[in-house]
Scaffold this active site. Sequence first.
Site, short mmCIF file in Angstrom:
data_model
loop_
_atom_site.label_atom_id
_atom_site.label_comp_id
_atom_site.label_asym_id
_atom_site.label_seq_id
_atom_site.Cartn_x
_atom_site.Cartn_y
_atom_site.Cartn_z
N ALA A 130 0.86 -1.20 0.00
CA ALA A 130 0.00 0.00 0.00
C ALA A 130 0.89 1.24 0.00
O ALA A 130 1.24 1.77 1.05
CB ALA A 130 -0.92 0.00 1.23
N SER A 132 1.24 4.03 -3.30
CA SER A 132 0.33 5.00 -3.94
C SER A 132 -1.13 4.64 -3.65
O SER A 132 -1.97 5.51 -3.44
CB SER A 132 0.57 5.01 -5.45
N ILE A 157 9.03 4.57 6.94
CA ILE A 157 8.43 5.58 7.81
C ILE A 157 9.49 6.57 8.29
O ILE A 157 10.41 6.21 9.03
CB ILE A 157 7.72 4.91 9.02
N GLY A 340 29.70 22.88 -12.98
CA GLY A 340 30.55 21.95 -13.72
C GLY A 340 31.13 20.88 -12.81
O GLY A 340 30.48 20.44 -11.85
N GLU A 364 5.33 11.34 0.13
CA GLU A 364 4.06 12.05 0.44
C GLU A 364 3.14 12.11 -0.78
O GLU A 364 2.43 13.09 -1.00
CB GLU A 364 4.35 13.44 1.04
N1 COS Z 1 -9.06 15.52 2.59
C1 COS Z 1 -10.17 14.97 3.13
N2 COS Z 1 -10.78 13.85 2.65
C2 COS Z 1 -10.22 13.30 1.56
C3 COS Z 1 -9.06 13.81 0.94
C4 COS Z 1 -8.48 14.98 1.50
N3 COS Z 1 -7.39 15.53 0.96
N4 COS Z 1 -8.75 13.04 -0.12
C5 COS Z 1 -9.67 12.06 -0.18
N5 COS Z 1 -10.56 12.22 0.84
C6 COS Z 1 -11.75 11.39 1.09
C7 COS Z 1 -12.63 11.37 -0.14
O1 COS Z 1 -13.51 12.47 -0.17
C8 COS Z 1 -13.36 10.03 0.02
O2 COS Z 1 -14.45 10.15 0.92
P1 COS Z 1 -15.99 10.29 0.40
O3 COS Z 1 -16.25 9.16 -0.51
O4 COS Z 1 -16.77 10.22 1.67
O5 COS Z 1 -16.07 11.62 -0.27
C9 COS Z 1 -12.33 9.14 0.70
O6 COS Z 1 -11.36 10.03 1.29
C10 COS Z 1 -11.62 8.24 -0.29
O7 COS Z 1 -10.99 9.05 -1.26
P2 COS Z 1 -10.64 8.53 -2.71
O8 COS Z 1 -11.85 7.94 -3.33
O9 COS Z 1 -9.98 9.66 -3.44
O10 COS Z 1 -9.61 7.34 -2.36
P3 COS Z 1 -8.64 6.50 -3.28
O11 COS Z 1 -8.46 5.17 -2.66
O12 COS Z 1 -9.06 6.59 -4.70
O13 COS Z 1 -7.20 7.24 -3.09
C11 COS Z 1 -5.42 8.68 -3.67
C12 COS Z 1 -6.92 8.47 -3.53
C13 COS Z 1 -4.79 7.88 -4.79
C14 COS Z 1 -5.29 10.17 -4.02
C15 COS Z 1 -4.72 8.37 -2.33
O14 COS Z 1 -4.66 6.99 -2.10
C16 COS Z 1 -3.33 8.95 -2.22
O15 COS Z 1 -3.14 10.14 -1.93
N6 COS Z 1 -2.30 8.10 -2.44
C17 COS Z 1 -0.94 8.49 -2.16
C18 COS Z 1 -0.61 8.13 -0.76
C19 COS Z 1 0.55 8.87 -0.24
O16 COS Z 1 0.64 10.08 -0.33
N7 COS Z 1 1.45 8.12 0.35
C20 COS Z 1 2.59 8.67 0.97
C21 COS Z 1 2.56 8.32 2.41
S1 COS Z 1 3.51 9.38 3.39
S2 COS Z 1 5.32 9.28 2.71
#
Ligand code: COS
Length: 384
Positions: A130, A132, A157, A340, A364
């Site tokens: 888990a 992206s 982490i 350079g 992130e």
């Molecule tokens: N703030 C508040 N709520 C949020 C949000 C945000 N920024 N982004 C998403 N949500 C909410 C959505 O609104 C949704 O809820 P509702 O259905 O009730 O509206 C829920 O969270 C799920 O969101 P989404 O459908 O977008 O989820 P996905 O599984 O499709 O994931 C991505 C979206 C790909 C954008 C997400 O998994 C992501 O950011 N991945 C990268 C992870 C990351 O940054 N990892 C690094 C870790 S730290 S180094």
Amino acid sequence: MDFQWTEEHRMIRDMVKKFTDQEVRPLAAEIDKKKELPQALIRKGADNGLTGIAIPEAYGGSGFGEIGYCIMMEELSHGCASFAITIAAHQSIGCMPILLDGTEEQKQQFLVPMAQGEKLGAFALTEPGAGSDASALRTTAVEDGDAFVINGSKIWITNGGIADVVILYAANDPAKGPRGGITAFIVPTDTPGFSVGTIEEKMGIRGSNTAELIFEEMRIPRSQVLGKVGEGFKNAMATLDYGRLGLGAAAVGASKEMLRLSITHANERKQFGRPLADQQIIQFYLAEMAARIYAMESMVYRTAAMADRGERFSRESAMVKYLCTEWQDWIVDKAMQVHGGMGYMTHMPIERFYRDSRINRIFEGTNEIQRIVIARDVLKKGEY
Ligand code: COS
């Protein structure tokens, strides 16, 4: 749109700049070499208010909000990315989940000592399967009386091996995924069942600790559930909005440092009987760096002001993270070109900035994920 630096902003910048010049920059090369931050430096940072600059005074911080936080990240990033990232992982993604969704008791018990730098924070979301796809968590949280029993592991982490408090995201109901299936927990790292696994070796930000975390039959009392059971994914995503904005600010600082060093070098180094700065190609590089920095700085502080007004800034923070970190990489690369062969040698800071910069397009949320966030938002709105 009407943005002006206040006296307070100038005061924060002067303070962090002085701290960076006196305490951070002189140690940066050694931190990179030894792959470790001196504890005393984190303590000194805390004494100067860096561990809680954005956190309200009521919870042990300085109350300077996101603009103050971005100024701090920018100035620290002139000196040492490893130190800046340690502070960032502690504050913007370690403390912020508690500030966003913690109860008053949780804030007093955990956030206050974290903001004051007595306890260091970390944010534990990523797992082997888990990254992206952040909601595909395998770490499980099973309800058992007045506690949750947690089993699983996390990887990569930041601060994982040195943190006192970890914000942990685990699946309470894997079938429900991001909507109802993920819960956030506040986990003191001396909890039985918590252990640190591999400490990673990295290309850059080597002084920042990157660890595997392992949870075996770890019991977390219900009082340490952060927000509602099943609502943890939203807490993680809302927290990352802050983290991504801070990375944009760090990109501005590192890029300004690269421009500063490039200007000095271009004026001092003579080839073909005149300074490099007389060559139009070098002038174009410097101009392009300055123009991109202006755009980066503008978007960072415009977005920080949105956050401080309490507006949602998810799309904006994704845009900041994406463009600022792409341009940071471009700018560091051009700084090496201006320097350079000298820039490639390890006695110059350019090669360290070059290595430190690369992770920003990955962590992130990769810059590919940032474009997914932006695209979903514009498609939903149907216009800009
Ligand atoms: N703030 C508040 N709520 C949020 C949000 C945000 N920024 N982004 C998403 N949500 C909410 C959505 O609104 C949704 O809820 P509702 O259905 O009730 O509206 C829920 O969270 C799920 O969101 P989404 O459908 O977008 O989820 P996905 O599984 O499709 O994931 C991505 C979206 C790909 C954008 C997400 O998994 C992501 O950011 N991945 C990268 C992870 C990351 O940054 N990892 C690094 C870790 S730290 S180094």
